[in-house]
Design an enzyme around this catalytic site. Structure first.
Site, PDB file in Angstrom:
ATOM      1  N   ALA A   1      32.113  17.825 -29.524  1.00 57.07           N
ATOM      2  CA  ALA A   1      33.237  18.669 -29.094  1.00 57.07           C
ATOM      3  C   ALA A   1      34.465  18.360 -29.937  1.00 57.07           C
ATOM      4  O   ALA A   1      34.586  17.273 -30.506  1.00 57.07           O
ATOM      5  CB  ALA A   1      33.530  18.405 -27.625  1.00 57.07           C
TER       6      ALA A   1
ATOM      7  N   ARG B   1      37.869  27.522 -46.150  1.00 56.54           N
ATOM      8  CA  ARG B   1      37.696  28.840 -45.538  1.00 56.54           C
ATOM      9  C   ARG B   1      37.634  28.695 -44.019  1.00 56.54           C
ATOM     10  O   ARG B   1      36.877  27.892 -43.493  1.00 56.54           O
ATOM     11  CB  ARG B   1      36.415  29.506 -46.057  1.00 56.54           C
ATOM     12  CG  ARG B   1      36.547  30.014 -47.489  1.00 56.54           C
ATOM     13  CD  ARG B   1      35.237  30.581 -47.971  1.00 56.54           C
ATOM     14  NE  ARG B   1      34.219  29.553 -48.085  1.00 56.54           N
ATOM     15  CZ  ARG B   1      32.925  29.802 -48.322  1.00 56.54           C
ATOM     16  NH1 ARG B   1      32.506  31.040 -48.437  1.00 56.54           N
ATOM     17  NH2 ARG B   1      32.070  28.815 -48.435  1.00 56.54           N
TER      18      ARG B   1
ATOM     19  N   GLU C   1      18.589  30.857 -46.957  1.00 54.07           N
ATOM     20  CA  GLU C   1      19.007  29.498 -47.312  1.00 54.07           C
ATOM     21  C   GLU C   1      19.650  28.837 -46.093  1.00 54.07           C
ATOM     22  O   GLU C   1      20.405  29.476 -45.377  1.00 54.07           O
ATOM     23  CB  GLU C   1      20.043  29.635 -48.446  1.00 54.07           C
ATOM     24  CG  GLU C   1      20.596  28.343 -48.933  1.00 54.07           C
ATOM     25  CD  GLU C   1      19.502  27.407 -49.394  1.00 54.07           C
ATOM     26  OE1 GLU C   1      18.744  27.771 -50.294  1.00 54.07           O
ATOM     27  OE2 GLU C   1      19.416  26.304 -48.814  1.00 54.07           O
TER      28      GLU C   1
ATOM     29  N   PHE D   1      25.004  18.790 -33.176  1.00 57.41           N
ATOM     30  CA  PHE D   1      25.844  19.976 -32.946  1.00 57.41           C
ATOM     31  C   PHE D   1      26.373  20.050 -31.523  1.00 57.41           C
ATOM     32  O   PHE D   1      26.659  21.119 -31.003  1.00 57.41           O
ATOM     33  CB  PHE D   1      25.136  21.273 -33.374  1.00 57.41           C
ATOM     34  CG  PHE D   1      25.366  21.535 -34.838  1.00 57.41           C
ATOM     35  CD1 PHE D   1      24.758  20.748 -35.794  1.00 57.41           C
ATOM     36  CD2 PHE D   1      26.242  22.525 -35.268  1.00 57.41           C
ATOM     37  CE1 PHE D   1      25.022  20.926 -37.146  1.00 57.41           C
ATOM     38  CE2 PHE D   1      26.510  22.714 -36.609  1.00 57.41           C
ATOM     39  CZ  PHE D   1      25.903  21.911 -37.546  1.00 57.41           C
TER      40      PHE D   1
ATOM     41  N   LEU E   1      21.174  25.586 -46.330  1.00 56.61           N
ATOM     42  CA  LEU E   1      21.878  24.356 -46.735  1.00 56.61           C
ATOM     43  C   LEU E   1      23.234  24.222 -46.051  1.00 56.61           C
ATOM     44  O   LEU E   1      23.908  25.203 -45.735  1.00 56.61           O
ATOM     45  CB  LEU E   1      22.037  24.284 -48.250  1.00 56.61           C
ATOM     46  CG  LEU E   1      22.875  25.298 -49.015  1.00 56.61           C
ATOM     47  CD1 LEU E   1      24.353  24.983 -48.932  1.00 56.61           C
ATOM     48  CD2 LEU E   1      22.442  25.309 -50.462  1.00 56.61           C
TER      49      LEU E   1
ATOM     50  N   CYS F   1      30.593  30.224 -43.157  1.00 53.59           N
ATOM     51  CA  CYS F   1      29.314  30.723 -42.633  1.00 53.59           C
ATOM     52  C   CYS F   1      29.315  31.031 -41.140  1.00 53.59           C
ATOM     53  O   CYS F   1      29.206  32.188 -40.750  1.00 53.59           O
ATOM     54  CB  CYS F   1      28.207  29.729 -42.959  1.00 53.59           C
ATOM     55  SG  CYS F   1      28.069  29.444 -44.730  1.00 53.59           S
TER      56      CYS F   1
HETATM   57  C1  UGA Z   1      26.156  26.053 -41.686  1.00 55.09           C
HETATM   58  C2  UGA Z   1      24.750  25.707 -41.179  1.00 55.09           C
HETATM   59  O1  UGA Z   1      24.763  24.416 -40.555  1.00 55.09           O
HETATM   60  C3  UGA Z   1      23.754  25.686 -42.338  1.00 55.09           C
HETATM   61  O2  UGA Z   1      22.440  25.453 -41.852  1.00 55.09           O
HETATM   62  C4  UGA Z   1      23.799  27.061 -43.025  1.00 55.09           C
HETATM   63  O3  UGA Z   1      22.922  27.120 -44.131  1.00 55.09           O
HETATM   64  C5  UGA Z   1      25.216  27.313 -43.520  1.00 55.09           C
HETATM   65  O4  UGA Z   1      26.124  27.288 -42.388  1.00 55.09           O
HETATM   66  C6  UGA Z   1      25.234  28.681 -44.156  1.00 55.09           C
HETATM   67  O5  UGA Z   1      25.015  29.666 -43.455  1.00 55.09           O
HETATM   68  O6  UGA Z   1      25.348  28.753 -45.377  1.00 55.09           O
HETATM   69  P1  UGA Z   1      28.059  24.645 -42.943  1.00 55.09           P
HETATM   70  O7  UGA Z   1      28.900  25.879 -42.831  1.00 55.09           O
HETATM   71  O8  UGA Z   1      27.998  23.905 -44.232  1.00 55.09           O
HETATM   72  O9  UGA Z   1      26.534  25.005 -42.571  1.00 55.09           O
HETATM   73  O10 UGA Z   1      28.611  23.640 -41.874  1.00 55.09           O
HETATM   74  P2  UGA Z   1      28.086  22.938 -40.545  1.00 55.09           P
HETATM   75  O11 UGA Z   1      27.650  21.568 -40.834  1.00 55.09           O
HETATM   76  O12 UGA Z   1      27.156  23.831 -39.815  1.00 55.09           O
HETATM   77  O13 UGA Z   1      29.460  22.856 -39.731  1.00 55.09           O
HETATM   78  C7  UGA Z   1      30.110  24.050 -39.343  1.00 55.09           C
HETATM   79  C8  UGA Z   1      31.352  23.745 -38.537  1.00 55.09           C
HETATM   80  O14 UGA Z   1      30.977  23.282 -37.251  1.00 55.09           O
HETATM   81  C9  UGA Z   1      32.268  22.659 -39.116  1.00 55.09           C
HETATM   82  O15 UGA Z   1      33.600  23.115 -39.002  1.00 55.09           O
HETATM   83  C10 UGA Z   1      32.001  21.462 -38.256  1.00 55.09           C
HETATM   84  O16 UGA Z   1      33.113  20.604 -38.164  1.00 55.09           O
HETATM   85  C11 UGA Z   1      31.720  22.122 -36.906  1.00 55.09           C
HETATM   86  N1  UGA Z   1      30.903  21.299 -36.000  1.00 55.09           N
HETATM   87  C12 UGA Z   1      29.645  20.935 -36.337  1.00 55.09           C
HETATM   88  C13 UGA Z   1      31.422  20.943 -34.763  1.00 55.09           C
HETATM   89  O17 UGA Z   1      32.571  21.273 -34.416  1.00 55.09           O
HETATM   90  N2  UGA Z   1      30.650  20.204 -33.918  1.00 55.09           N
HETATM   91  C14 UGA Z   1      29.381  19.820 -34.238  1.00 55.09           C
HETATM   92  O18 UGA Z   1      28.734  19.154 -33.406  1.00 55.09           O
HETATM   93  C15 UGA Z   1      28.872  20.193 -35.480  1.00 55.09           C
END
Ligand code: UGA
Length: 438
Positions: free
Chosen positions: A255, A333, A151, A252, A153, A263
């Site tokens: 910064a 989390r 998955e 992604f 998502l 995750c």
């Molecule tokens: C992440 C993956 O993006 C999903 O594809 C995956 O399915 C999911 O984990 C999982 O394994 O279930 P998620 O944990 O919902 O999804 O969150 P993200 O949108 O990936 O963000 C993760 C973290 O990275 C957040 O704390 C966000 O603030 C941070 N982030 C994201 C940054 O610091 N910079 C960015 O440019 C993007």
């Protein structure tokens, strides 16, 4: 339409179940937590996720979804069983704790009495699917097959990502199982969603490779944020410029205070632990750097707060905007915002925190800081304001009004999204992580 079960009523399970019911399948959801099952039966989604409550109400009304704690119900009501239980980090180790996956598979296997398809969606270390397939064959015989269907998502976009994923990956040991899942995902596939059929190990690795790549991208840009701070460069412009190269891509590369959630942090650690077991510790050592850079982001924010207070946190009022690990989620989390709040409170500051959704959850816990219901409340008498989760409501704050509430108009933007001109025009000193402030 297919008869499906979803095992595990967590984030992934509830979203998958509701979306599959929305597509017209008959779905039964099982969880060992009877309270959670009761809550869902009553139409309440136990976490914040856009669109999900409306779809749950619709699918409950159309009786496409039911909830149970009985394995007999599951075995009697479904032919395809999705494993959606959690795989958290094991206590005292970097490896994944597979106890929920193992218990769910064993319980299901003991109740199956005819042909069935078990579909793993949980994030697992490579090699798990082959082991579970062997267990299912031993307990249930040749008629119960396993498919691994990771998955992808994202929280905050969970419904859209489930209904319109970038791709569907099926790790199979019998090609004949593909057709059953093509039927389950027919609506999605008809949109042109790519379908990749692989072996088990590849399917398992696709998931962890994707998350490791995303985490690496974030730590990469965060290392450059420090380099930008050391040289006066602007990391956002840098990301925009390299992001125009389609081989790199802009997404992604934001910064800031770094990644958190249930995750990315645990998945990179579990991947490294598994690679180490497989004799590839050196090759995957880069993930230690990814993790360490990410951990250091919180210290960078705390240092920035200290600088703005001449090195003294004692009794200073620090207002933290955001507690969830990302906007449009109430998930705390491994949240960078909370880690920073805790570090500041430990350092002697009076920390106040606000989050549009996570405040409710924080209020049920014992915390080292005050949890506020409104933005005005959190800003009152602040000596420094720290912006750590990029909710839209924080971008919409009127800086002049905010200045009238605080003690010192000092803003540290740990997500690099607040508009410098707007805030400085209202008398604020604003600083960012990796780009010049005022
Ligand atoms: C992440 C993956 O993006 C999903 O594809 C995956 O399915 C999911 O984990 C999982 O394994 O279930 P998620 O944990 O919902 O999804 O969150 P993200 O949108 O990936 O963000 C993760 C973290 O990275 C957040 O704390 C966000 O603030 C941070 N982030 C994201 C940054 O610091 N910079 C960015 O440019 C993007």
């Amino acid at each position: 339409m297919a008869r499906l079960s979803v095992i595990g009523a967590g984030y992934l399970g509830v979203t998958h179940a509701v979306c599959m019911a929305h597509l017209g399948h008959d779905v039964i959801v099982i969880d060992t937590d009877a309270n959670r099952i009761e809550t869902l039966k009553n139409g309440v989604v136990p976490f914040h996720e856009p669109e999900l409550s409306e779809l749950l109400a619709k699918t409950l009304a159309s009786e496409k979804i039911t909830f149970t704690t009985s394995w007999n119900d599951v075995a009697a009501s479904a032919d395809i069983h999705f494993l959606c239980v959690g795989t958290p980090q094991k206590a005292g180790s970097h490896a994944a704790d597979l106890s929920q996956v193992d218990n769910a598979t064993t319980s299901l296997a003991q109740h199956l009495s005819g042909p069935a398809l078990v579909v793993g969606k949980s994030t697992v270390p490579v090699g798990t699917a082959a082991r579970l397939a062997y267990e299912l064959k031993t307990t249930c015989g040749e008629d119960v097959h396993l498919v691994w269907n990771p998955e992808f998502l994202r929280e905050g976009f969970a419904v859209q990502d489930t209904l319109h994923p970038d791709r569907i990956v099926l790790g199979v040991s019998h090609q004949s199982d593909v057709a059953a899942l093509e039927a389950v995902y027919a609506a999605t596939l008809s949109d042109g969603t790519p379908l990749l059929v692989t072996d088990y190990a590849t399917a398992e690795l696709v998931k962890v490779a994707a998350n490791a790549f995303l985490a690496t991208k974030i730590s990469f840009i965060n290392a450059f944020a420090d380099l930008a701070d050391a040289t006066g460069a602007d990391v956002t412009q840098l990301a925009d410029a390299i992001g125009h190269d389609t081989r790199i891509g802009r997404r992604f590369l934001n910064a800031g205070v770094g990644f958190g959630g249930g995750c990315l942090p645990k998945d990179i650690r579990a991947l490294q632990a598994r690679a180490t077991e497989l004799g590839l510790a050196e090759k995957f050592a880069f993930l230690t750097a990814v993790d360490d850079i990410n951990k250091s982001r919180k210290h960078t924010v705390v240092e920035r707060v200290l600088e703005s207070l001449d090195g003294d946190l004692n009794h200073k009022v620090i207002s933290v905007l955001g507690a969830a690990f990302k906007p449009d989620s109430d998930d705390i989390r491994d949240s960078p915002a909370l880690h920073v709040a805790e570090m500041l409170a430990e350092g002697g500051a009076k920390v106040r925190i606000h989050d549009p959704e996570a405040s409710k959850i924080l209020k049920t816990r014992e915390t080292a800081f005050a949890v506020c219901d409104t933005i005005d409340e959190v800003l009152a008498n602040a000596d420094v304001v720290v912006h750590l989760t990029e909710w839209a409501v924080y971008r919409e704050i009127d800086p002049a009004h905010a200045a009238s509430l605080v003690n010192n108009p000092i803003m540290i933007d740990g997500r690099n999204v607040l508009d410098k001109t707007r805030w400085t025009n209202a008398g604020w000193t604003i600083s960012y992580l990796g780009k010049p402030g005022s």
